[in-house]
Design a protein around this motif. Sequence first.
Motif, PDB file in Angstrom:
ATOM      1  N   ASN A 148     -11.093  19.569 -39.163  1.00 20.60           N
ATOM      2  CA  ASN A 148     -11.975  20.708 -39.017  1.00 20.60           C
ATOM      3  C   ASN A 148     -12.595  20.783 -37.453  1.00 20.60           C
ATOM      4  O   ASN A 148     -13.052  19.772 -37.228  1.00 20.60           O
ATOM      5  CB  ASN A 148     -12.941  20.867 -40.106  1.00 20.60           C
ATOM      6  CG  ASN A 148     -12.325  21.252 -41.431  1.00 20.60           C
ATOM      7  OD1 ASN A 148     -11.670  22.258 -41.643  1.00 20.60           O
ATOM      8  ND2 ASN A 148     -12.558  20.469 -42.439  1.00 20.60           N
ATOM      9  N   SER A 149     -12.552  21.880 -37.116  1.00 20.42           N
ATOM     10  CA  SER A 149     -13.441  22.097 -35.557  1.00 20.42           C
ATOM     11  C   SER A 149     -14.060  23.514 -36.115  1.00 20.42           C
ATOM     12  O   SER A 149     -13.924  23.993 -37.295  1.00 20.42           O
ATOM     13  CB  SER A 149     -12.400  22.272 -34.556  1.00 20.42           C
ATOM     14  OG  SER A 149     -13.135  22.511 -33.303  1.00 20.42           O
ATOM     15  N   MET A 166      -8.711  15.535 -32.282  1.00 25.27           N
ATOM     16  CA  MET A 166      -9.894  14.708 -32.441  1.00 25.27           C
ATOM     17  C   MET A 166     -11.157  14.944 -31.721  1.00 25.27           C
ATOM     18  O   MET A 166     -12.208  15.099 -32.219  1.00 25.27           O
ATOM     19  CB  MET A 166      -9.576  12.902 -32.359  1.00 25.27           C
ATOM     20  CG  MET A 166     -10.917  12.069 -32.570  1.00 25.27           C
ATOM     21  SD  MET A 166     -11.314  12.025 -34.276  1.00 25.27           S
ATOM     22  CE  MET A 166     -13.119  11.710 -34.053  1.00 25.27           C
ATOM     23  N   ALA A 167     -10.780  15.277 -30.328  1.00 25.87           N
ATOM     24  CA  ALA A 167     -11.916  15.693 -29.636  1.00 25.87           C
ATOM     25  C   ALA A 167     -12.594  16.998 -29.981  1.00 25.87           C
ATOM     26  O   ALA A 167     -13.883  17.310 -29.954  1.00 25.87           O
ATOM     27  CB  ALA A 167     -11.484  15.870 -28.031  1.00 25.87           C
ATOM     28  N   PRO A 188     -17.772  22.252 -24.779  1.00 28.35           N
ATOM     29  CA  PRO A 188     -16.676  22.738 -25.637  1.00 28.35           C
ATOM     30  C   PRO A 188     -15.462  22.475 -25.305  1.00 28.35           C
ATOM     31  O   PRO A 188     -15.283  22.248 -23.762  1.00 28.35           O
ATOM     32  CB  PRO A 188     -17.082  24.279 -25.750  1.00 28.35           C
ATOM     33  CG  PRO A 188     -18.277  24.493 -25.158  1.00 28.35           C
ATOM     34  CD  PRO A 188     -18.598  23.339 -23.923  1.00 28.35           C
ATOM     35  N   PHE A 189     -14.422  22.127 -26.024  1.00 27.05           N
ATOM     36  CA  PHE A 189     -12.920  22.056 -25.831  1.00 27.05           C
ATOM     37  C   PHE A 189     -12.367  23.255 -25.410  1.00 27.05           C
ATOM     38  O   PHE A 189     -12.463  23.994 -26.708  1.00 27.05           O
ATOM     39  CB  PHE A 189     -12.328  21.186 -26.875  1.00 27.05           C
ATOM     40  CG  PHE A 189     -11.154  20.353 -26.510  1.00 27.05           C
ATOM     41  CD1 PHE A 189     -11.316  19.080 -25.938  1.00 27.05           C
ATOM     42  CD2 PHE A 189      -9.856  20.684 -26.584  1.00 27.05           C
ATOM     43  CE1 PHE A 189     -10.397  18.368 -25.397  1.00 27.05           C
ATOM     44  CE2 PHE A 189      -8.807  20.172 -26.125  1.00 27.05           C
ATOM     45  CZ  PHE A 189      -9.122  18.727 -25.635  1.00 27.05           C
ATOM     46  N   ILE A 190     -11.660  23.750 -24.546  1.00 22.26           N
ATOM     47  CA  ILE A 190     -11.510  24.996 -24.177  1.00 22.26           C
ATOM     48  C   ILE A 190      -9.625  25.138 -24.352  1.00 22.26           C
ATOM     49  O   ILE A 190      -8.908  24.460 -23.910  1.00 22.26           O
ATOM     50  CB  ILE A 190     -11.606  25.396 -22.686  1.00 22.26           C
ATOM     51  CG1 ILE A 190     -13.358  25.290 -22.357  1.00 22.26           C
ATOM     52  CG2 ILE A 190     -11.317  26.629 -22.408  1.00 22.26           C
ATOM     53  CD1 ILE A 190     -14.054  26.070 -23.257  1.00 22.26           C
ATOM     54  N   LEU A 231     -16.720  15.182 -19.818  1.00 18.28           N
ATOM     55  CA  LEU A 231     -16.989  13.971 -20.894  1.00 18.28           C
ATOM     56  C   LEU A 231     -15.848  13.937 -22.161  1.00 18.28           C
ATOM     57  O   LEU A 231     -15.211  13.150 -22.613  1.00 18.28           O
ATOM     58  CB  LEU A 231     -18.319  13.877 -21.137  1.00 18.28           C
ATOM     59  CG  LEU A 231     -18.782  12.654 -22.271  1.00 18.28           C
ATOM     60  CD1 LEU A 231     -18.515  11.449 -21.453  1.00 18.28           C
ATOM     61  CD2 LEU A 231     -20.079  12.540 -22.560  1.00 18.28           C
ATOM     62  N   ILE A 232     -15.747  15.154 -22.595  1.00 15.51           N
ATOM     63  CA  ILE A 232     -15.033  15.510 -23.768  1.00 15.51           C
ATOM     64  C   ILE A 232     -13.547  15.211 -23.589  1.00 15.51           C
ATOM     65  O   ILE A 232     -13.108  14.643 -24.464  1.00 15.51           O
ATOM     66  CB  ILE A 232     -15.401  16.909 -24.516  1.00 15.51           C
ATOM     67  CG1 ILE A 232     -14.750  16.828 -25.845  1.00 15.51           C
ATOM     68  CG2 ILE A 232     -14.791  18.105 -23.647  1.00 15.51           C
ATOM     69  CD1 ILE A 232     -15.277  15.861 -26.815  1.00 15.51           C
ATOM     70  N   ASN A 233     -13.148  15.653 -22.401  1.00 17.01           N
ATOM     71  CA  ASN A 233     -11.684  15.498 -22.016  1.00 17.01           C
ATOM     72  C   ASN A 233     -11.459  14.060 -21.581  1.00 17.01           C
ATOM     73  O   ASN A 233     -10.378  13.363 -21.944  1.00 17.01           O
ATOM     74  CB  ASN A 233     -11.329  16.212 -20.928  1.00 17.01           C
ATOM     75  CG  ASN A 233     -10.912  17.748 -21.333  1.00 17.01           C
ATOM     76  OD1 ASN A 233     -10.139  18.035 -22.315  1.00 17.01           O
ATOM     77  ND2 ASN A 233     -11.456  18.941 -20.743  1.00 17.01           N
TER      78      ASN A 233
END
Length: 563
Positions: free
Chosen positions: A145-146, A191-192, A203-205, A108-110
């Motif tokens: 920010n992340s 942005m993701a 999580p975005f890897i 989903l996040i990708n």
Amino acid sequence: MKNIALAFSGGGFRAAAFSLGTLSYLNQLQPPGWDKPLLNNVKFIGSTSGGSMTNIAYSIGVFQGDEFSVTYKALLAAMEGETLIARVFEILKAKQPWEGRDTKSRNLINAFSIAYDEKFGAQTFKNLYEPGEGIVPHLEEVCINSTEFTNGVSFRFQSQQAGISNGLVGNYYIYFKDLKVAGDLKLGDLMACSSCFSGGFEPFIFPDDFVHAGLSRQGLLDAIIYESNPFTITDTDKELLSNETFKDIKERFGLMDGGVADNQAIDSVFKANDRRKGTGKEFDLVVLTDVGSYFVDGYTLPMEKKRWYNAFTVQQVINMIKLAALSFVIIAVFAAIRGWHEWMKFVFIPLAVLAISYIGGVIFLALQKKQAFKTKSTWLVVMFNYIDYFLTIRVSRLKQMVTSRLKSVFLLADDLYLKQIRRLYYNMIYADKDLGPMTISNAIYDLSNAKLSPKTDEKLAKTIDAPVKELNAKPVIQELEQRLKDIAEKARSMPTTLWFDPFQQDELAGIVATGQFTTCYNLLKYYLKQPALSTEEAALVVQLTRDWKAFNDDPYILYKKLT
């Protein structure tokens, strides 16, 4: 107010729309005699999650020389209805968007990152600090920010303009040593990273999910400095859901919502101002645009409900499952000896499911018990030592014990924890001798029913400089039409989403308008409290006063003008 810093909080489309309202009001705030609007004095924008959508879109426009109206209308269109979420699910189902992105997990996040990439015109991070030919942007720094999930601290994508003392792209433990590679990161991916909140997204890897046609996996690994946090626990034998394959690459790490560590982007403002000290470019006004609040939904204890099935104990339920398993065996033997009968099909499958569940459960618990004593896991050892207690209690009591704990955990993680961090950062900035006196909190709830009606300090009328003595501070602040207040309340109450469903069609306009008139109100309140005003500030107060009266007559006056 020559060096203004803006901070946009997280909060989905509500944050994006409220931040857009703030920008649009600052863009039209140009008193007579001024050669440019107040927005052109903004030198820094830091953002988190939903606020990053507005930050990125606006910054792209600034560095490619777009008129504000172009960015404004494009952002409104991007947030309209279910446009974004519909495109995300199209991407998940299709093959074409994933071509050339072989290392990206199809999740989903990708899918969101690809959709954002389309919205941002496939632009990369360097487009937020390398202006087009002949363009002189008013923005000097942009920070998205992340939060990285190796050390549990903020991971900042901070722009790298020439001639500016820039912060790290990352943090002290993990950061980019090759800034050219950092500049090639897709803005959709950033942005993701900024918006993938826990529970809603994966999580975005790094590096896998950042790879694209212009940026290789190995290039990303070569560009990163990955230093071990000396406070990180190295004993991972007891790690929950540990995965050794993932650990094969030590530089691989997860990034998630920037709001986990700093949902108001306040710490980014602190760090940017520290870098500016002694340069003459220190911030002289900070506007914290925030859709979060200090309001907490109080905890209510889930109570036991009287139902006939809740009267059974856990052991009695297990005994029933045992009986079902035994019945399955008896029927199976009967069928083997006497042949299949039509009536068996109505009971065979349900009993088979219960039998398999029981046998599987027994085997699973036996293995877990063996593992618990082998690894000396104190929680599991104690649980198995006292499991007999749980077998003797009623189902309703067990359900109540579980739900009350889950509810307290969700309240802690989703509400109390984030609000405590919010309070800490606000306390820090208001207590700071440099930034505190020049900080404006611009919150979505400021003019809502959740807050008391704005009050007038009668001393204000006596502290206005000569150029604005015509103003009567008392009626200026007290003017607050109920319609305006109702719009602010509706904006405050909207849930955090990435869409406006059919029942929320009018809420986008209301949130943007709330951002506009709340920004006007808070700027006016701030300047009326100053002991003295310069000629330029006095002219600003006159314009703010006129705008505030206009907003009371029609809260949507600026929204309609721009749309």
